[in-house]
Write a protein that holds these residues in place. Sequence first.
Motif, PDB file in Angstrom:
ATOM      1  N   GLY A   1       0.790  -1.218   0.000  1.00 10.43           N
ATOM      2  CA  GLY A   1       0.000   0.000   0.000  1.00 10.43           C
ATOM      3  C   GLY A   1       0.822   1.266   0.000  1.00 10.43           C
ATOM      4  N   SER A   2       0.336   2.270  -0.740  1.00  9.81           N
ATOM      5  CA  SER A   2       1.039   3.545  -0.840  1.00  9.81           C
ATOM      6  C   SER A   2       0.057   4.662  -1.134  1.00  9.81           C
ATOM      7  CB  SER A   2       2.072   3.486  -1.975  1.00  9.81           C
ATOM      8  OG  SER A   2       2.636   4.765  -2.220  1.00  9.81           O
ATOM      9  N   PRO A   3       0.332   5.864  -0.624  1.00 10.35           N
ATOM     10  CA  PRO A   3      -0.413   7.014  -1.127  1.00 10.35           C
ATOM     11  C   PRO A   3       0.002   7.284  -2.569  1.00 10.35           C
ATOM     12  CG  PRO A   3       1.362   7.734   0.322  1.00 10.35           C
ATOM     13  CD  PRO A   3       1.335   6.238   0.378  1.00 10.35           C
ATOM     14  N   THR A   4      -0.795   8.048  -3.262  1.00 12.55           N
ATOM     15  CA  THR A   4      -0.495   8.390  -4.647  1.00 12.55           C
ATOM     16  C   THR A   4       0.452   9.579  -4.708  1.00 12.55           C
ATOM     17  OG1 THR A   4      -2.566   7.545  -5.495  1.00 12.55           O
ATOM     18  CG2 THR A   4      -1.527   9.239  -6.789  1.00 12.55           C
ATOM     19  N   ARG A   5       1.484   9.458  -5.510  1.00 17.94           N
ATOM     20  CA  ARG A   5       2.410  10.558  -5.772  1.00 17.94           C
ATOM     21  C   ARG A   5       2.476  10.753  -7.285  1.00 17.94           C
ATOM     22  NH1 ARG A   5       1.460  11.211  -1.254  1.00 17.94           N
ATOM     23  NH2 ARG A   5       2.880  11.249   0.522  1.00 17.94           N
ATOM     24  N   PHE A   6       1.690  11.704  -7.783  1.00 19.19           N
ATOM     25  CA  PHE A   6       1.643  11.979  -9.223  1.00 19.19           C
ATOM     26  C   PHE A   6       1.336  10.714 -10.022  1.00 19.19           C
ATOM     27  CE2 PHE A   6       4.555  15.110  -7.332  1.00 19.19           C
ATOM     28  CZ  PHE A   6       3.847  16.263  -7.598  1.00 19.19           C
ATOM     29  N   GLY A   7       0.362   9.938  -9.546  1.00 16.30           N
ATOM     30  CA  GLY A   7      -0.051   8.729 -10.241  1.00 16.30           C
ATOM     31  C   GLY A   7       0.903   7.560 -10.079  1.00 16.30           C
ATOM     32  N   ASN A   8       1.778   7.633  -9.102  1.00 13.45           N
ATOM     33  CA  ASN A   8       2.788   6.600  -8.896  1.00 13.45           C
ATOM     34  C   ASN A   8       2.883   6.283  -7.407  1.00 13.45           C
ATOM     35  OD1 ASN A   8       5.004   4.888  -9.331  1.00 13.45           O
ATOM     36  ND2 ASN A   8       6.003   6.335 -10.713  1.00 13.45           N
ATOM     37  N   MET A   9       3.522   5.174  -7.064  1.00 16.95           N
ATOM     38  CA  MET A   9       3.740   4.862  -5.659  1.00 16.95           C
ATOM     39  C   MET A   9       4.731   5.858  -5.056  1.00 16.95           C
ATOM     40  SD  MET A   9       6.171   1.476  -5.384  1.00 16.95           S
ATOM     41  CE  MET A   9       6.097   0.716  -7.003  1.00 16.95           C
ATOM     42  N   ALA A  10       4.652   6.056  -3.755  1.00 21.44           N
ATOM     43  CA  ALA A  10       5.540   6.980  -3.059  1.00 21.44           C
ATOM     44  C   ALA A  10       6.980   6.469  -3.070  1.00 21.44           C
ATOM     45  CB  ALA A  10       5.058   7.176  -1.629  1.00 21.44           C
ATOM     46  N   ALA A  11       7.919   7.403  -3.109  1.00 25.61           N
ATOM     47  CA  ALA A  11       9.345   7.077  -3.192  1.00 25.61           C
ATOM     48  C   ALA A  11       9.834   6.144  -2.078  1.00 25.61           C
ATOM     49  CB  ALA A  11      10.172   8.361  -3.214  1.00 25.61           C
ATOM     50  N   PRO A  12       9.414   6.307  -0.812  1.00 27.42           N
ATOM     51  CA  PRO A  12       9.916   5.402   0.226  1.00 27.42           C
ATOM     52  C   PRO A  12       9.573   3.933  -0.036  1.00 27.42           C
ATOM     53  CG  PRO A  12       8.991   7.356   1.231  1.00 27.42           C
ATOM     54  CD  PRO A  12       8.624   7.410  -0.225  1.00 27.42           C
TER      55      PRO A  12
ATOM     56  N   SER B   1      -7.531  13.465  -4.268  1.00 28.30           N
ATOM     57  CA  SER B   1      -8.665  13.764  -5.143  1.00 28.30           C
ATOM     58  C   SER B   1      -9.235  12.464  -5.706  1.00 28.30           C
ATOM     59  CB  SER B   1      -8.249  14.697  -6.284  1.00 28.30           C
ATOM     60  OG  SER B   1      -7.229  14.118  -7.060  1.00 28.30           O
ATOM     61  N   LEU B   2     -10.495  12.491  -6.035  1.00 26.51           N
ATOM     62  CA  LEU B   2     -11.188  11.272  -6.464  1.00 26.51           C
ATOM     63  C   LEU B   2     -10.562  10.672  -7.713  1.00 26.51           C
ATOM     64  CD1 LEU B   2     -13.454   9.356  -5.786  1.00 26.51           C
ATOM     65  CD2 LEU B   2     -15.010  10.818  -7.076  1.00 26.51           C
ATOM     66  N   HIS B   3     -10.102  11.523  -8.616  1.00 25.20           N
ATOM     67  CA  HIS B   3      -9.480  11.027  -9.850  1.00 25.20           C
ATOM     68  C   HIS B   3      -8.005  11.421  -9.870  1.00 25.20           C
ATOM     69  CE1 HIS B   3     -13.406   9.850 -11.220  1.00 25.20           C
ATOM     70  NE2 HIS B   3     -13.846  11.057 -10.920  1.00 25.20           N
ATOM     71  N   GLY B   4      -7.353  11.232  -8.731  1.00 28.00           N
ATOM     72  CA  GLY B   4      -5.969  11.667  -8.568  1.00 28.00           C
ATOM     73  C   GLY B   4      -4.925  10.610  -8.860  1.00 28.00           C
ATOM     74  N   GLY B   5      -5.256   9.631  -9.694  1.00 25.06           N
ATOM     75  CA  GLY B   5      -4.268   8.631 -10.071  1.00 25.06           C
ATOM     76  C   GLY B   5      -4.336   7.340  -9.295  1.00 25.06           C
ATOM     77  N   GLN B   6      -5.504   7.018  -8.722  1.00 21.88           N
ATOM     78  CA  GLN B   6      -5.629   5.775  -7.957  1.00 21.88           C
ATOM     79  C   GLN B   6      -5.225   4.556  -8.789  1.00 21.88           C
ATOM     80  OE1 GLN B   6      -9.573   5.365  -6.341  1.00 21.88           O
ATOM     81  NE2 GLN B   6      -9.323   7.070  -4.931  1.00 21.88           N
ATOM     82  N   GLU B   7      -5.791   4.438  -9.962  1.00 16.09           N
ATOM     83  CA  GLU B   7      -5.553   3.227 -10.762  1.00 16.09           C
ATOM     84  C   GLU B   7      -4.115   3.148 -11.260  1.00 16.09           C
ATOM     85  OE1 GLU B   7      -8.766   3.270 -13.591  1.00 16.09           O
ATOM     86  OE2 GLU B   7     -10.115   2.322 -12.152  1.00 16.09           O
ATOM     87  N   THR B   8      -3.534   4.276 -11.672  1.00 18.65           N
ATOM     88  CA  THR B   8      -2.146   4.228 -12.133  1.00 18.65           C
ATOM     89  C   THR B   8      -1.190   3.920 -10.982  1.00 18.65           C
ATOM     90  OG1 THR B   8      -1.919   6.636 -11.943  1.00 18.65           O
ATOM     91  CG2 THR B   8      -2.492   5.749 -14.118  1.00 18.65           C
ATOM     92  N   THR B   9      -1.509   4.412  -9.795  1.00 18.85           N
ATOM     93  CA  THR B   9      -0.675   4.093  -8.632  1.00 18.85           C
ATOM     94  C   THR B   9      -0.730   2.603  -8.331  1.00 18.85           C
ATOM     95  OG1 THR B   9      -0.956   6.300  -7.703  1.00 18.85           O
ATOM     96  CG2 THR B   9      -0.279   4.566  -6.179  1.00 18.85           C
TER      97      THR B   9
END
Length: 199
Positions: free
Chosen positions: A76-87, A117-125
């Motif tokens: 699990g990760s928060p979204t960072r510009f449609g990608n997984m977080a760096a850590p 945001s609702l469409h903030g890159g969930q699927e790409t992340t």
Amino acid sequence: MTTSYILVLYYSRHGATREMARQVARGVELGGLEARVRTVPAVSSECEAVAPAIPEAGALYASLDDLKGCAGLALGSPTRFGNMAAPLKYFIDGTSSLWLGGELVGKPAGVFTSTASLHGGQETTLLSMLLPLLHHGMLVTGLPYSESALLETRGGGTPYGASHHAGADGKRALDEHEIALCRALGQRLATTAAKLDIA
């Protein structure tokens, strides 16, 4: 005898992904396996920055042994510009020894994320987290549409994995559908590991 467990490995900065990890772990337990919840330290651009050996709060830091010994993985990760977080990516990038040994081949895996945001890159992340898991030979479980919450959700939720809409301030709590999908993901990992006779 070693107890079989599903590793719930996450990074969370503001707490939403951590809460998702807790719900995924609950689902793992409902599926009959132990959930081992672990996190990763933040990364820093300052060379002097060193994380404490044990976090001040929350889950312990993950080790490669936690990953090697698991019967399945929820990442699990928060979204960072449609990608997984760096850590989280930094930790995953350090798993070459497990890849060389085929340690994760054939084990079930699933992913989860939280976005502002609702469409903030969930699927790409979610897809970005799946890529290294596929390289490791893991079996992606996803969330089938037989999960009614997937059809009813007005927040997060995708067939690629569980997701959550945290809101612009990051304070929107998980709603009933998001909780149900997190638990469904954990339960699916546990039951799949048992069917594969990994557990």
